[in-house]
Design a protein around this motif. Sequence first.
Motif, PDB file in Angstrom:
ATOM      1  N   VAL A 164      15.604  -6.696  20.232  1.00  0.00           N
ATOM      2  CA  VAL A 164      14.811  -6.577  18.809  1.00  0.00           C
ATOM      3  C   VAL A 164      16.209  -6.765  17.459  1.00  0.00           C
ATOM      4  O   VAL A 164      16.519  -5.842  17.651  1.00  0.00           O
ATOM      5  N   ALA A 166      17.020  -5.991  14.639  1.00  0.00           N
ATOM      6  CA  ALA A 166      16.188  -5.415  12.817  1.00  0.00           C
ATOM      7  C   ALA A 166      17.456  -6.281  12.025  1.00  0.00           C
ATOM      8  O   ALA A 166      18.083  -5.281  11.513  1.00  0.00           O
ATOM      9  N   PRO A 168      16.696  -5.521   8.607  1.00  0.00           N
ATOM     10  CA  PRO A 168      15.915  -4.744   7.064  1.00  0.00           C
ATOM     11  C   PRO A 168      15.008  -5.835   6.273  1.00  0.00           C
ATOM     12  O   PRO A 168      15.027  -5.463   5.358  1.00  0.00           O
ATOM     13  N   ALA A 169      16.067  -6.457   5.665  1.00  0.00           N
ATOM     14  CA  ALA A 169      16.089  -6.891   4.916  1.00  0.00           C
ATOM     15  C   ALA A 169      14.437  -8.768   4.681  1.00  0.00           C
ATOM     16  O   ALA A 169      13.799  -8.941   4.329  1.00  0.00           O
ATOM     17  N   ALA A 170      14.757  -8.178   6.133  1.00  0.00           N
ATOM     18  CA  ALA A 170      13.283  -9.848   6.696  1.00  0.00           C
ATOM     19  C   ALA A 170      12.293  -9.464   7.992  1.00  0.00           C
ATOM     20  O   ALA A 170      12.370  -8.370   8.195  1.00  0.00           O
ATOM     21  N   PRO A 171      11.447 -10.244   7.909  1.00  0.00           N
ATOM     22  CA  PRO A 171      10.172  -9.956   9.147  1.00  0.00           C
ATOM     23  C   PRO A 171      11.356  -9.657  10.328  1.00  0.00           C
ATOM     24  O   PRO A 171      12.214 -10.184  10.969  1.00  0.00           O
ATOM     25  N   PRO A 172      11.067  -8.215  11.023  1.00  0.00           N
ATOM     26  CA  PRO A 172      12.073  -8.186  11.965  1.00  0.00           C
ATOM     27  C   PRO A 172      10.980  -8.958  13.845  1.00  0.00           C
ATOM     28  O   PRO A 172       9.949  -9.638  13.714  1.00  0.00           O
ATOM     29  N   ARG A 274       0.745  -6.393  16.879  1.00  0.00           N
ATOM     30  CA  ARG A 274       2.582  -6.157  16.504  1.00  0.00           C
ATOM     31  C   ARG A 274       3.357  -7.009  16.783  1.00  0.00           C
ATOM     32  O   ARG A 274       3.922  -7.685  16.247  1.00  0.00           O
ATOM     33  N   GLU A 327      -4.842  -5.846   2.499  1.00  0.00           N
ATOM     34  CA  GLU A 327      -4.144  -6.122   1.027  1.00  0.00           C
ATOM     35  C   GLU A 327      -2.870  -6.416   1.052  1.00  0.00           C
ATOM     36  O   GLU A 327      -2.270  -6.836  -0.208  1.00  0.00           O
ATOM     37  N   LEU A 328      -2.514  -7.252   2.218  1.00  0.00           N
ATOM     38  CA  LEU A 328      -0.917  -7.841   1.524  1.00  0.00           C
ATOM     39  C   LEU A 328      -1.060  -9.291   2.112  1.00  0.00           C
ATOM     40  O   LEU A 328      -0.121 -10.059   2.170  1.00  0.00           O
TER      41      LEU A 328
ATOM     42  N   GLU B  20       8.362  -1.427  17.714  1.00  0.00           N
ATOM     43  CA  GLU B  20       9.067  -2.609  17.904  1.00  0.00           C
ATOM     44  C   GLU B  20       9.999  -3.094  16.812  1.00  0.00           C
ATOM     45  O   GLU B  20      10.793  -3.602  17.207  1.00  0.00           O
ATOM     46  N   ILE B  21      10.184  -2.145  15.772  1.00  0.00           N
ATOM     47  CA  ILE B  21      11.376  -2.277  14.445  1.00  0.00           C
ATOM     48  C   ILE B  21      12.306  -1.102  14.850  1.00  0.00           C
ATOM     49  O   ILE B  21      12.565   0.187  15.530  1.00  0.00           O
ATOM     50  N   ASP B  22      13.430  -1.930  14.602  1.00  0.00           N
ATOM     51  CA  ASP B  22      15.020  -0.620  14.625  1.00  0.00           C
ATOM     52  C   ASP B  22      14.535   0.369  13.575  1.00  0.00           C
ATOM     53  O   ASP B  22      15.144   0.628  12.601  1.00  0.00           O
ATOM     54  N   ASN B  25      17.193   2.121  10.995  1.00  0.00           N
ATOM     55  CA  ASN B  25      18.217   0.819  10.298  1.00  0.00           C
ATOM     56  C   ASN B  25      17.382   0.595   9.119  1.00  0.00           C
ATOM     57  O   ASN B  25      17.780  -0.674   8.512  1.00  0.00           O
ATOM     58  N   ILE B  26      16.183   1.267   8.462  1.00  0.00           N
ATOM     59  CA  ILE B  26      15.321   1.141   7.077  1.00  0.00           C
ATOM     60  C   ILE B  26      16.065   1.043   6.352  1.00  0.00           C
ATOM     61  O   ILE B  26      16.579   2.135   6.123  1.00  0.00           O
ATOM     62  N   GLN B  27      15.606   0.186   5.265  1.00  0.00           N
ATOM     63  CA  GLN B  27      16.773   0.233   4.040  1.00  0.00           C
ATOM     64  C   GLN B  27      16.295   0.893   3.660  1.00  0.00           C
ATOM     65  O   GLN B  27      14.982   1.486   3.121  1.00  0.00           O
ATOM     66  N   ALA B  30      13.936  -0.274   0.665  1.00  0.00           N
ATOM     67  CA  ALA B  30      12.374  -1.917   1.189  1.00  0.00           C
ATOM     68  C   ALA B  30      11.237  -1.094   0.727  1.00  0.00           C
ATOM     69  O   ALA B  30      10.826  -0.276   0.956  1.00  0.00           O
ATOM     70  N   GLU B  34       5.831  -3.775   2.853  1.00  0.00           N
ATOM     71  CA  GLU B  34       5.459  -5.498   3.331  1.00  0.00           C
ATOM     72  C   GLU B  34       5.963  -5.233   4.243  1.00  0.00           C
ATOM     73  O   GLU B  34       6.689  -5.994   5.256  1.00  0.00           O
ATOM     74  N   GLU B  35       7.874  -5.080   4.439  1.00  0.00           N
ATOM     75  CA  GLU B  35       8.487  -5.429   5.043  1.00  0.00           C
ATOM     76  C   GLU B  35       8.684  -5.288   5.823  1.00  0.00           C
ATOM     77  O   GLU B  35       9.113  -5.889   7.236  1.00  0.00           O
TER      78      GLU B  35
END
Lengths: 400, 86
Positions: A164, A166, A168-172, A274, A327-328, B20-22, B25-27, B30, B34-35
Amino acid sequence: MGVFRMPSLGADMEAGTLVEWLKQPGEGVKSGDIIAVVETQKGAIEIEVFETGTIQSILIPAGRTVPVGAEMAVIASPAPAAGSMPTAPMAPPPTPEATPVAIPVAKAVLAPTAPLGGARPASPAARHFAAKHGIDLAGIDGSGPDGAIVYVDVEKAWQARQTVAAIPAAPPKAAVVPDSATAMRRAIAAAMTRSKREIPHYYLGHAVDVTATLAWLATNNAGRRPEERIVFGAMLLRALAASLGDYPEFNGFHRDGRFAPSDRIHVGMAVALRQGGLVAPAIHDADKLSLDRLMAAMRDLVNRVRAGRFRGSELADPTITLTSLGELGVDWVLPVIYPPQVAILGAGSPAERSSIVEGRVTVRKICQLTLAADHRASDGHRGALFLRAIAKRLENPVQP
Amino acid sequence: MTRDQIKQILIEEIGNIAPEIDCANIQENAELREELDIDSIGFLNLVIALAKRLSIEVPEADYRRLDTLAGAVDYLAAKAGAAENH
């Protein structure tokens, strides 16, 4: 004496793989008991039996692919036969007049099996998934009762193995699309293609002022513990379920060339997964639940769906569907009816908009509702009245 | 409870919502919802989990303080610190 048949778990389903029997010959069953686990494109699903009696014989062994409607087991009724007993279908029959008893929303049932080589017990669905993907259960932590390994534990471990990325600035994004996601995509594709091919959709839209409702929710939630707080989606559910009573042509199934209204209201809730994909299982008898119970049912359903645990009756039974963008999302959706249903309500994200109230410009919270309906079952005039009825309930929250 | 412990717990619970997210390492800045694509039910589950693990109930009016990881840790640390001082 009755025959238990493979139930239909969705409009697009033709067959499922029988993973494991959870009841054996000689065991008693009562209506609503989970009798087996079936693997479909939507994942491993627990299927219920809707008769009370004793399992006399199992007709199909585990591991086989079973078409919908195929005979799977024979169930002996508890009362001694005074004469010839009529054979009644065991699975929820396709006609709305005989919908099954409402199934209470409950946790997944485990049939703990003997530990594998000294490891913790694992559910049948978990063992099947592990065998299919070559996963060693010994290395997995179980989240089920007494540390038992359940399906979601194995699925999580398997997904963790897939790379996966990761960002952080974009959808994974997952670098590898797991098998189950592809199968889900195929299932959605089949259902949506069929819908667009067969159902003459018409669409209506309406901007609803939900300022009062959101204010009411905020006030109501302020004194509540998190577990008791109500989200806007529950208000949408309630408004929809309450309005259907007067508009039966939007609640039911179109099959075999004709529409049959349902005497029960089971609202399917579109839940985004997800890992990609979408399912819309039912909240049964949504019109009969208080707002608090509706919220609890909604939260429980979403959590179980995201953990991959839902019941056959929840997939097969929706009489109408609600798709809310939360809400998104975006302002409005033109939803696609999920066959054999005849309508679907879409709700966009409530957003602040300039609006005119009593002749003056002001800022209000507006939610765009859209109704897609099957023109074989209803017309735009009734659709408009139905949509207005839902809107009215959302504009003026009635105390529960 | 230290700030780092709170951050660790927060990251763990976010990981339960978005497996499913690491999450390590979340900023810091962020926008969580949303992210990580967390909807209202997912967020509510997070609030419930935080109440259980940190004994901190976040009222709806304060949800916006949890918009980012950094903001959330600041908010929770302040609430936890305030509880310890009494």
